[in-house]
Write an enzyme that holds these catalytic residues in place. Sequence first.
Site, PDB file in Angstrom:
ATOM      1  N   GLN A 146       0.712  -1.256  -0.012  1.00 46.86           N
ATOM      2  CA  GLN A 146      -0.131  -0.100   0.130  1.00 46.86           C
ATOM      3  C   GLN A 146       0.751   1.194   0.006  1.00 46.86           C
ATOM      4  O   GLN A 146       0.677   2.272  -0.763  1.00 46.86           O
ATOM      5  CB  GLN A 146      -1.094   0.038   1.120  1.00 46.86           C
ATOM      6  CG  GLN A 146      -1.951   1.066   1.282  1.00 46.86           C
ATOM      7  CD  GLN A 146      -3.041   1.268   2.168  1.00 46.86           C
ATOM      8  OE1 GLN A 146      -3.459   2.456   2.688  1.00 46.86           O
ATOM      9  NE2 GLN A 146      -2.944   0.019   2.854  1.00 46.86           N
ATOM     10  N   ARG A 152      20.645  -6.150  -1.840  1.00 45.10           N
ATOM     11  CA  ARG A 152      20.727  -7.618  -2.208  1.00 45.10           C
ATOM     12  C   ARG A 152      20.606  -7.838  -3.661  1.00 45.10           C
ATOM     13  O   ARG A 152      21.247  -8.674  -4.095  1.00 45.10           O
ATOM     14  CB  ARG A 152      19.913  -8.261  -1.291  1.00 45.10           C
ATOM     15  CG  ARG A 152      20.200  -8.398   0.257  1.00 45.10           C
ATOM     16  CD  ARG A 152      19.315  -9.508   1.010  1.00 45.10           C
ATOM     17  NE  ARG A 152      18.033  -9.318   1.127  1.00 45.10           N
ATOM     18  CZ  ARG A 152      17.526  -8.407   2.014  1.00 45.10           C
ATOM     19  NH1 ARG A 152      18.368  -7.856   2.974  1.00 45.10           N
ATOM     20  NH2 ARG A 152      16.213  -8.326   2.318  1.00 45.10           N
ATOM     21  N   GLU A 201       1.053  -1.214   8.066  1.00 47.12           N
ATOM     22  CA  GLU A 201       0.337   0.045   8.677  1.00 47.12           C
ATOM     23  C   GLU A 201       0.115  -0.017  10.186  1.00 47.12           C
ATOM     24  O   GLU A 201       0.683   1.044  11.015  1.00 47.12           O
ATOM     25  CB  GLU A 201      -1.178  -0.183   8.167  1.00 47.12           C
ATOM     26  CG  GLU A 201      -2.152   0.583   8.523  1.00 47.12           C
ATOM     27  CD  GLU A 201      -2.095   2.126   8.419  1.00 47.12           C
ATOM     28  OE1 GLU A 201      -1.893   2.269   6.998  1.00 47.12           O
ATOM     29  OE2 GLU A 201      -1.978   2.993   9.029  1.00 47.12           O
ATOM     30  N   LYS A 258      10.803  -4.993   9.158  1.00 52.96           N
ATOM     31  CA  LYS A 258       9.599  -5.135   8.291  1.00 52.96           C
ATOM     32  C   LYS A 258       8.573  -4.494   9.052  1.00 52.96           C
ATOM     33  O   LYS A 258       8.267  -4.562  10.435  1.00 52.96           O
ATOM     34  CB  LYS A 258       9.130  -6.344   8.001  1.00 52.96           C
ATOM     35  CG  LYS A 258      10.396  -7.042   6.934  1.00 52.96           C
ATOM     36  CD  LYS A 258       9.599  -8.501   6.517  1.00 52.96           C
ATOM     37  CE  LYS A 258      10.402  -8.843   5.415  1.00 52.96           C
ATOM     38  NZ  LYS A 258      10.070 -10.206   4.826  1.00 52.96           N
ATOM     39  N   ASP A 265       0.498   3.762   6.054  1.00 52.69           N
ATOM     40  CA  ASP A 265       0.720   3.537   4.535  1.00 52.69           C
ATOM     41  C   ASP A 265       0.504   4.533   3.753  1.00 52.69           C
ATOM     42  O   ASP A 265       1.370   5.285   3.051  1.00 52.69           O
ATOM     43  CB  ASP A 265      -0.350   2.105   4.410  1.00 52.69           C
ATOM     44  CG  ASP A 265       0.513   0.881   4.684  1.00 52.69           C
ATOM     45  OD1 ASP A 265       1.596   1.008   4.754  1.00 52.69           O
ATOM     46  OD2 ASP A 265      -0.067  -0.068   4.887  1.00 52.69           O
ATOM     47  N   GLY A 313      -7.951  21.079  19.410  1.00 49.69           N
ATOM     48  CA  GLY A 313      -7.446  22.433  19.711  1.00 49.69           C
ATOM     49  C   GLY A 313      -8.278  22.826  20.946  1.00 49.69           C
ATOM     50  O   GLY A 313      -8.840  22.242  21.925  1.00 49.69           O
ATOM     51  N   GLY A 314      -8.528  24.118  20.948  1.00 45.92           N
ATOM     52  CA  GLY A 314      -9.135  24.878  22.016  1.00 45.92           C
ATOM     53  C   GLY A 314     -10.446  24.861  21.805  1.00 45.92           C
ATOM     54  O   GLY A 314     -11.130  25.863  22.254  1.00 45.92           O
TER      55      GLY A 314
HETATM   56  C1  LIG Z   1       5.880  -4.748   3.386  1.00 47.92           C
HETATM   57  C2  LIG Z   1       6.907  -5.584   3.706  1.00 47.92           C
HETATM   58  C3  LIG Z   1       6.769  -5.983   5.111  1.00 47.92           C
HETATM   59  C4  LIG Z   1       6.774  -7.009   2.998  1.00 47.92           C
HETATM   60  O1  LIG Z   1       7.717  -7.900   2.989  1.00 47.92           O
HETATM   61  P1  LIG Z   1       7.986  -8.975   2.135  1.00 47.92           P
HETATM   62  O2  LIG Z   1       6.742  -9.615   1.573  1.00 47.92           O
HETATM   63  O3  LIG Z   1       8.862 -10.111   2.780  1.00 47.92           O
HETATM   64  O4  LIG Z   1       8.845  -8.458   0.785  1.00 47.92           O
HETATM   65  P2  LIG Z   1      10.062  -7.810   0.789  1.00 47.92           P
HETATM   66  O5  LIG Z   1      10.018  -6.286   0.715  1.00 47.92           O
HETATM   67  O6  LIG Z   1      11.142  -8.332   1.515  1.00 47.92           O
HETATM   68  O7  LIG Z   1      10.785  -8.347  -0.576  1.00 47.92           O
HETATM   69  C5  LIG Z   1      10.702  -9.772  -0.896  1.00 47.92           C
HETATM   70  C6  LIG Z   1      11.731 -10.268  -1.852  1.00 47.92           C
HETATM   71  O8  LIG Z   1      11.184  -9.935  -3.296  1.00 47.92           O
HETATM   72  C7  LIG Z   1      12.180  -9.807  -4.029  1.00 47.92           C
HETATM   73  N1  LIG Z   1      11.696  -9.120  -5.396  1.00 47.92           N
HETATM   74  C8  LIG Z   1      11.016  -8.170  -5.187  1.00 47.92           C
HETATM   75  N2  LIG Z   1      10.579  -7.790  -6.561  1.00 47.92           N
HETATM   76  C9  LIG Z   1      11.220  -8.802  -7.465  1.00 47.92           C
HETATM   77  C10 LIG Z   1      11.387  -8.901  -8.874  1.00 47.92           C
HETATM   78  N3  LIG Z   1      10.812  -8.088  -9.993  1.00 47.92           N
HETATM   79  N4  LIG Z   1      12.064 -10.237  -9.104  1.00 47.92           N
HETATM   80  C11 LIG Z   1      12.643 -10.924  -8.200  1.00 47.92           C
HETATM   81  N5  LIG Z   1      12.718 -10.656  -6.843  1.00 47.92           N
HETATM   82  C12 LIG Z   1      11.804  -9.664  -6.496  1.00 47.92           C
HETATM   83  C13 LIG Z   1      13.068  -8.920  -3.265  1.00 47.92           C
HETATM   84  O9  LIG Z   1      14.479  -8.428  -3.831  1.00 47.92           O
HETATM   85  C14 LIG Z   1      13.196  -9.438  -1.862  1.00 47.92           C
HETATM   86  O10 LIG Z   1      14.161 -10.302  -1.945  1.00 47.92           O
HETATM   87  P3  LIG Z   1      15.127 -10.867  -0.900  1.00 47.92           P
HETATM   88  O11 LIG Z   1      14.503 -10.651   0.419  1.00 47.92           O
HETATM   89  O12 LIG Z   1      15.888 -12.038  -1.228  1.00 47.92           O
HETATM   90  O13 LIG Z   1      16.137  -9.641  -0.924  1.00 47.92           O
HETATM   91  C15 LIG Z   1       8.468  -5.049   3.586  1.00 47.92           C
HETATM   92  O14 LIG Z   1       8.569  -4.806   1.997  1.00 47.92           O
HETATM   93  C16 LIG Z   1       8.686  -4.033   4.280  1.00 47.92           C
HETATM   94  O15 LIG Z   1       9.034  -3.610   5.416  1.00 47.92           O
HETATM   95  N6  LIG Z   1       8.708  -2.657   3.450  1.00 47.92           N
HETATM   96  C17 LIG Z   1       8.705  -1.503   3.916  1.00 47.92           C
HETATM   97  C18 LIG Z   1       7.756  -0.671   4.753  1.00 47.92           C
HETATM   98  C19 LIG Z   1       6.575  -0.810   4.089  1.00 47.92           C
HETATM   99  O16 LIG Z   1       6.435  -0.150   2.999  1.00 47.92           O
HETATM  100  N7  LIG Z   1       5.598  -1.074   4.816  1.00 47.92           N
HETATM  101  C20 LIG Z   1       4.031  -0.780   4.375  1.00 47.92           C
HETATM  102  C21 LIG Z   1       3.582  -1.974   3.127  1.00 47.92           C
HETATM  103  S1  LIG Z   1       2.007  -1.375   3.050  1.00 47.92           S
END
Ligand SMILES: CC(C)(COP(=O)(O)OP(=O)(O)OC[C@H]1O[C@@H](n2cnc3c(N)ncnc32)[C@H](O)[C@@H]1OP(=O)(O)O)[C@@H](O)C(=O)NCCC(=O)NCCS
Length: 415
Positions: free
Chosen positions: A17, A104, A139, A136, A168, A247-248
């Site tokens: 989001q 990475r 919201e 990680k 978000d 507020g006030g």
């Molecule tokens: C939202 C969140 C918790 C989701 O976590 P998640 O589902 O595990 O996803 P990640 O962001 O860790 O990405 C997962 C993997 O997909 C991979 N990936 C994403 N797009 C890719 C693509 N097109 N091709 C290949 N790999 C891809 C990433 O490289 C990552 O790999 P790694 O863990 O080996 O480095 C996390 O992304 C986060 O904390 N984001 C920042 C805060 C945020 O925006 N939160 C609000 C979300 S609404």
Amino acid sequence: MSKALDGVRILDFTHVQSGPTCTQLLAWFGADVIKVERAGAGDITREQLRDIPDVDSLYFTMLNHNKRSVTIDTKNPEGKLVLEALIQKCDVLVENFAPGALDRMGFTWERIQELNPRMIVASVKGFGPGPYEDCKVYENVAQCAGGAASTTGFDDGPPVVSGAQIGDSGTGLHLALGIVTALYQRTQTGRGQKVLAAMQDGVLNLCRVKLRDQQRLERTGTMKEYPQYPNGTFGEAVPRAGNASGGGQPGWILKCKGWETDPNAYIYFITQAPVWAKICNVIGKEEWATDPNYATPAARLPHLKDIFAEIERWTMTKTKFEAMQILNKYDIPCGPILSMKEIAEEPSLRKTGTIVEVDHPTRGKYLTVGNPIKLSDSPTEVKRSPLLGEHTDEVMTELGYSPEQISALRTAGAI
Ligand SMILES: CC(C)(COP(=O)(O)OP(=O)(O)OC[C@H]1O[C@@H](n2cnc3c(N)ncnc32)[C@H](O)[C@@H]1OP(=O)(O)O)[C@@H](O)C(=O)NCCC(=O)NCCS
């Protein structure tokens, strides 16, 4: 008609989001937003909370309007080369991966700068540098860590998170502002820069008034507009203030006619000082306008509970819309508690484009929230979200790949 961000190309590496809200806004302002998704799977929200089998969810469609979708496996060596070509062609890379994911993948800030020194790299992360920077975040974690939950709810209940997605979508808004600001600075410097919006920071920014109150509390030991005053006790930290106004201008949510069966038959009523005499007239308590116990804002503070109880006796005789109509005649600030159903059906919101009906090839018609920010010279036309990889060939062709090369990359699983 031209759009404010015509000519700006965004490499949209966002998901879920927070990031997608940001890039959707930029698309509405005219940027060409190219959403890079994982080949075969796509943004995880495409399949989350589905209401129709095998069709992109409302979660996805409502956050990804006006974008193009390309699928690239960015861990495949040939896929990485495609991403490099995109980095060279775009102005902004927006991402909200977990901390370190972009590094990475091999796309560090230094590497991106080598490829395109004008590139703005904009990130949403849960936390800024510090003890939680590697976490990680979703919201509600941000609402809790940013001070919203501890200050929301009633004093005798647990912390509460808000339905408004301030962690978000709120952070997405902050990031969008950072991006357009960096684009503006680039017109002077010619250089890109990093833009970071941490969700904790974004929520705290929206809870600014509560940090104000924390300091007032520490200095004076009390806050007279809070419902804890004068009979309750204050602790060391800003307490939950129920529905009190920040507020006030004291306010509260009051029952209206029908509250016994309609969970939203309520109105927010503000006892704004300049219209106090009118309030007294409307509710039939004319004597309060001159009674020294009620006539001034300071005199009223210890009696707010009784005052709102008296006003509620009046609001309970009217529907929220009747009350609204009467009170507005006297310039008394108030607001009906609108349900999502009422908002969805509100003609004026349809007229302004704040609620829009969109047609989608596999889903059919659905409602969405359009652009809440209206520019007179850059009108927003809300277009449906892309299907997964719908624009892969189109974007690859724009990048200079031939049909044969595209087909070979597809066979290799890179796109
Ligand atoms: C939202 C969140 C918790 C989701 O976590 P998640 O589902 O595990 O996803 P990640 O962001 O860790 O990405 C997962 C993997 O997909 C991979 N990936 C994403 N797009 C890719 C693509 N097109 N091709 C290949 N790999 C891809 C990433 O490289 C990552 O790999 P790694 O863990 O080996 O480095 C996390 O992304 C986060 O904390 N984001 C920042 C805060 C945020 O925006 N939160 C609000 C979300 S609404």
